[in-house]
Design a protein around this motif. Structure first.
Motif, PDB file in Angstrom:
ATOM      1  N   LEU A 279       0.818  -1.205   0.000  1.00 63.37           N
ATOM      2  CA  LEU A 279       0.000   0.000   0.000  1.00 63.37           C
ATOM      3  C   LEU A 279       0.857   1.263   0.000  1.00 63.37           C
ATOM      4  O   LEU A 279       0.406   2.317  -0.436  1.00 63.37           O
ATOM      5  CB  LEU A 279      -0.948  -0.009   1.206  1.00 63.37           C
ATOM      6  CG  LEU A 279      -2.091   1.017   1.204  1.00 63.37           C
ATOM      7  CD1 LEU A 279      -2.869   0.982  -0.103  1.00 63.37           C
ATOM      8  CD2 LEU A 279      -3.012   0.783   2.389  1.00 63.37           C
ATOM      9  N   ASN A 280       2.100   1.149   0.435  1.00 61.60           N
ATOM     10  CA  ASN A 280       2.989   2.317   0.400  1.00 61.60           C
ATOM     11  C   ASN A 280       3.790   2.374  -0.895  1.00 61.60           C
ATOM     12  O   ASN A 280       4.702   3.186  -1.030  1.00 61.60           O
ATOM     13  CB  ASN A 280       3.934   2.329   1.606  1.00 61.60           C
ATOM     14  CG  ASN A 280       4.833   1.112   1.650  1.00 61.60           C
ATOM     15  OD1 ASN A 280       4.850   0.287   0.729  1.00 61.60           O
ATOM     16  ND2 ASN A 280       5.590   0.977   2.725  1.00 61.60           N
ATOM     17  N   GLY A 281       3.443   1.514  -1.867  1.00 62.07           N
ATOM     18  CA  GLY A 281       4.170   1.483  -3.127  1.00 62.07           C
ATOM     19  C   GLY A 281       3.303   1.809  -4.329  1.00 62.07           C
ATOM     20  O   GLY A 281       3.685   1.508  -5.455  1.00 62.07           O
ATOM     21  N   VAL A 282       2.135   2.408  -4.086  1.00 64.65           N
ATOM     22  CA  VAL A 282       1.235   2.780  -5.176  1.00 64.65           C
ATOM     23  C   VAL A 282       0.998   4.295  -5.141  1.00 64.65           C
ATOM     24  O   VAL A 282       1.637   5.001  -4.371  1.00 64.65           O
ATOM     25  CB  VAL A 282      -0.103   2.006  -5.078  1.00 64.65           C
ATOM     26  CG1 VAL A 282       0.101   0.547  -5.449  1.00 64.65           C
ATOM     27  CG2 VAL A 282      -0.699   2.104  -3.671  1.00 64.65           C
ATOM     28  N   ILE A 283       0.081   4.778  -5.966  1.00 70.66           N
ATOM     29  CA  ILE A 283      -0.136   6.227  -6.014  1.00 70.66           C
ATOM     30  C   ILE A 283      -0.623   6.756  -4.665  1.00 70.66           C
ATOM     31  O   ILE A 283      -1.252   6.035  -3.888  1.00 70.66           O
ATOM     32  CB  ILE A 283      -1.118   6.604  -7.136  1.00 70.66           C
ATOM     33  CG1 ILE A 283      -2.468   5.898  -6.960  1.00 70.66           C
ATOM     34  CG2 ILE A 283      -0.511   6.308  -8.499  1.00 70.66           C
ATOM     35  CD1 ILE A 283      -3.513   6.291  -7.979  1.00 70.66           C
ATOM     36  N   LYS A 284      -0.352   8.022  -4.424  1.00 73.28           N
ATOM     37  CA  LYS A 284      -0.646   8.644  -3.135  1.00 73.28           C
ATOM     38  C   LYS A 284      -2.129   8.571  -2.793  1.00 73.28           C
ATOM     39  O   LYS A 284      -2.506   8.375  -1.633  1.00 73.28           O
ATOM     40  CB  LYS A 284      -0.181  10.095  -3.153  1.00 73.28           C
ATOM     41  CG  LYS A 284      -0.284  10.814  -1.811  1.00 73.28           C
ATOM     42  CD  LYS A 284       0.290  12.219  -1.907  1.00 73.28           C
ATOM     43  CE  LYS A 284       0.200  12.942  -0.562  1.00 73.28           C
ATOM     44  NZ  LYS A 284       0.754  14.331  -0.670  1.00 73.28           N
ATOM     45  N   GLY A 285      -2.983   8.699  -3.792  1.00 81.96           N
ATOM     46  CA  GLY A 285      -4.419   8.635  -3.548  1.00 81.96           C
ATOM     47  C   GLY A 285      -4.865   7.298  -3.003  1.00 81.96           C
ATOM     48  O   GLY A 285      -5.801   7.217  -2.203  1.00 81.96           O
ATOM     49  N   TRP A 286      -4.189   6.230  -3.422  1.00 83.29           N
ATOM     50  CA  TRP A 286      -4.487   4.898  -2.877  1.00 83.29           C
ATOM     51  C   TRP A 286      -3.944   4.766  -1.456  1.00 83.29           C
ATOM     52  O   TRP A 286      -4.645   4.281  -0.564  1.00 83.29           O
ATOM     53  CB  TRP A 286      -3.853   3.826  -3.773  1.00 83.29           C
ATOM     54  CG  TRP A 286      -4.702   3.412  -4.926  1.00 83.29           C
ATOM     55  CD1 TRP A 286      -5.296   4.221  -5.842  1.00 83.29           C
ATOM     56  CD2 TRP A 286      -5.045   2.077  -5.281  1.00 83.29           C
ATOM     57  NE1 TRP A 286      -5.984   3.469  -6.768  1.00 83.29           N
ATOM     58  CE2 TRP A 286      -5.843   2.160  -6.452  1.00 83.29           C
ATOM     59  CE3 TRP A 286      -4.746   0.830  -4.753  1.00 83.29           C
ATOM     60  CZ2 TRP A 286      -6.361   1.027  -7.085  1.00 83.29           C
ATOM     61  CZ3 TRP A 286      -5.251  -0.301  -5.397  1.00 83.29           C
ATOM     62  CH2 TRP A 286      -6.045  -0.200  -6.531  1.00 83.29           C
ATOM     63  N   THR A 287      -2.698   5.163  -1.269  1.00 80.38           N
ATOM     64  CA  THR A 287      -2.066   5.015   0.048  1.00 80.38           C
ATOM     65  C   THR A 287      -2.872   5.746   1.117  1.00 80.38           C
ATOM     66  O   THR A 287      -3.191   5.182   2.170  1.00 80.38           O
ATOM     67  CB  THR A 287      -0.630   5.552   0.013  1.00 80.38           C
ATOM     68  OG1 THR A 287       0.100   4.891  -1.024  1.00 80.38           O
ATOM     69  CG2 THR A 287       0.060   5.304   1.351  1.00 80.38           C
ATOM     70  N   GLU A 288      -3.218   7.006   0.843  1.00 75.82           N
ATOM     71  CA  GLU A 288      -3.955   7.789   1.837  1.00 75.82           C
ATOM     72  C   GLU A 288      -5.427   7.388   1.894  1.00 75.82           C
ATOM     73  O   GLU A 288      -6.023   7.359   2.976  1.00 75.82           O
ATOM     74  CB  GLU A 288      -3.817   9.280   1.517  1.00 75.82           C
ATOM     75  CG  GLU A 288      -2.413   9.812   1.696  1.00 75.82           C
ATOM     76  CD  GLU A 288      -2.346  11.327   1.621  1.00 75.82           C
ATOM     77  OE1 GLU A 288      -3.413  11.980   1.633  1.00 75.82           O
ATOM     78  OE2 GLU A 288      -1.216  11.866   1.556  1.00 75.82           O
ATOM     79  N   GLY A 289      -6.007   7.070   0.757  1.00 78.61           N
ATOM     80  CA  GLY A 289      -7.436   6.775   0.726  1.00 78.61           C
ATOM     81  C   GLY A 289      -7.809   5.431   1.313  1.00 78.61           C
ATOM     82  O   GLY A 289      -8.914   5.271   1.846  1.00 78.61           O
ATOM     83  N   LEU A 290      -6.905   4.454   1.242  1.00 76.53           N
ATOM     84  CA  LEU A 290      -7.219   3.114   1.736  1.00 76.53           C
ATOM     85  C   LEU A 290      -6.697   2.863   3.146  1.00 76.53           C
ATOM     86  O   LEU A 290      -7.179   1.959   3.832  1.00 76.53           O
ATOM     87  CB  LEU A 290      -6.678   2.049   0.775  1.00 76.53           C
ATOM     88  CG  LEU A 290      -7.274   2.088  -0.641  1.00 76.53           C
ATOM     89  CD1 LEU A 290      -6.666   0.982  -1.496  1.00 76.53           C
ATOM     90  CD2 LEU A 290      -8.793   1.967  -0.604  1.00 76.53           C
ATOM     91  N   SER A 291      -5.708   3.622   3.582  1.00 77.00           N
ATOM     92  CA  SER A 291      -5.226   3.485   4.959  1.00 77.00           C
ATOM     93  C   SER A 291      -6.362   3.833   5.920  1.00 77.00           C
ATOM     94  O   SER A 291      -7.049   4.833   5.747  1.00 77.00           O
ATOM     95  CB  SER A 291      -4.041   4.414   5.209  1.00 77.00           C
ATOM     96  OG  SER A 291      -2.943   4.057   4.408  1.00 77.00           O
ATOM     97  N   GLY A 292      -6.561   2.989   6.908  1.00 78.75           N
ATOM     98  CA  GLY A 292      -7.641   3.201   7.870  1.00 78.75           C
ATOM     99  C   GLY A 292      -8.921   2.476   7.513  1.00 78.75           C
ATOM    100  O   GLY A 292      -9.838   2.388   8.337  1.00 78.75           O
ATOM    101  N   GLN A 293      -8.997   1.935   6.289  1.00 76.61           N
ATOM    102  CA  GLN A 293     -10.167   1.153   5.896  1.00 76.61           C
ATOM    103  C   GLN A 293     -10.036  -0.289   6.395  1.00 76.61           C
ATOM    104  O   GLN A 293      -8.949  -0.753   6.715  1.00 76.61           O
ATOM    105  CB  GLN A 293     -10.342   1.171   4.373  1.00 76.61           C
ATOM    106  CG  GLN A 293     -10.469   2.559   3.785  1.00 76.61           C
ATOM    107  CD  GLN A 293     -11.694   3.296   4.281  1.00 76.61           C
ATOM    108  OE1 GLN A 293     -12.716   2.697   4.610  1.00 76.61           O
ATOM    109  NE2 GLN A 293     -11.594   4.620   4.341  1.00 76.61           N
TER     110      GLN A 293
END
Length: 335
Positions: A279-293
């Protein structure tokens, strides 16, 4: 539910033959260089998978045990079988399950015990209190296990035998004496989001619908302009483990440009399976948007260009879409 990989069980029988979730990529560092998840292997049908031969099944009949109860390891293990006579890896269901049916592509929570020729457990996930994850797919797990699980249910117990193996200079795999593993299927997770539907009444957002196979499609509102900031909309809320930026995630996803043009989808990949990635190796929108889900969730991400592949229109030199992007992501498993 929470999935964990089979860590610490280093018996050659498992390490050399069972492809566990989290081992589906040979080099996670390479994946960090690619800001989009991808798959390339071809997904065979079960009919194409090699079953355990009758001769090998007969050998495994010499392995008997008493199934453990309430999360306990098997007992009274007797090995009256010559695994050196196996023609190849072999699997046999010893105790049928009575739970939910196991389907092709499912993520299976499994306890595993490596057993020596005297019937002694040498290493076990029961001791670690951390079941492993098996993907019930011929490209992720040895074919004989997938074929043995056809028509089976959660709660099934299997024996898995591996004959001695010579060293392979091409792959660097060392020689091994073979081995025996007893497997208990503890739970199953479908390879799509199974969380609770959340009501979304905002007509300004893209509308998501699912087909019978759970693949998403979207309807873009008229005169849709995209977004200036990251938007995260939970469509289904799961009850599994919470993701962090350090999670290694298995997810199904589809991506569109804001005009509704699809540019990528794991559903349309050759395997048709969820894709593993850091998750820390993809686009920023994925990293921030999926963290916490939470696992089991389905999430709509509307990502501004500066958190995707860059602002602008069209595609960059690597054929990645510029500008605002829309994704629907099903969060399946972590390891």
């Amino acid at each position: 539910m929470k999935f964990r990989p089979l860590r610490g069980l280093t018996a050659v029988a498992v390490a050399s033959a069972l492809v566990l979730a989290g081992c589906s990529s040979d080099n996670k560092e390479d994946e960090k260089e690619n800001p989009t998840p991808s798959q390339s292997s071809s997904q065979p049908s079960n009919a194409d998978l090699t079953p355990t031969t009758p001769e090998d099944a007969k050998i495994l009949e010499g392995v008997t045990f008493t199934a453990g109860k309430d999360g306990k390891a098997p007992t009274d293990i007797k090995v009256d079988a010559d695994l050196t006579k196996l023609s190849t890896t072999a699997a046999r269901v010893v105790v049928p399950g009575e739970g939910e049916e196991i389907l092709n592509g499912d993520y299976l929570t499994a306890n595993m015990s490596s057993v020596d020729k005297d019937g002694k457990i040498t290493e076990s996930t029961y001791d670690m209190k951390a079941p492993g994850t098996l993907i019930n797919s011929g490209i992720q797990t040895v074919p004989q296990i997938v074929r043995a699980l056809e028509g089976q249910k959660v709660g099934a117990w299997l024996t898995f035998g591996i004959p001695p193996q010579e060293a392979d200079e091409a792959t660097g795999a060392p020689a091994s004496e073979g081995g025996l593993v007893i497997i208990e299927i503890v739970d199953t997770q479908r390879p799509w989001a199974t969380g609770t539907d959340k009501k979304v009444d905002d007509a300004s957002l893209p509308k998501v619908t699912l087909d019978e196979a759970h693949k998403p499609s979207i309807e873009i509102p008229k005169d849709y302009k995209g977004t200036d900031e990251l938007q995260v909309v939970v469509l289904k809320e799961g009850d599994g483990a919470t993701l962090t930026e350090e999670s290694y995630l298995h997810a199904h996803y589809t991506g569109w440009q804001i005009d509704g043009s699809q540019f990528d989808s794991s559903w349309d990949s050759q395997t048709g399976l969820p894709t593993p990635f850091p998750l820390n190796g993809v686009i920023k929108g994925w990293t921030e948007g999926l963290s916490g889900q939470k696992l089991g969730s389905q999430v709509l991400l509307i990502i501004p260009g500066d958190m995707g592949y860059g602002e602008g229109t069209g595609f960059d030199e690597q054929n990645r879409p510029l500008g605002d992007l829309i994704f629907v992501v099903d969060l399946i498993a972590t390891n």
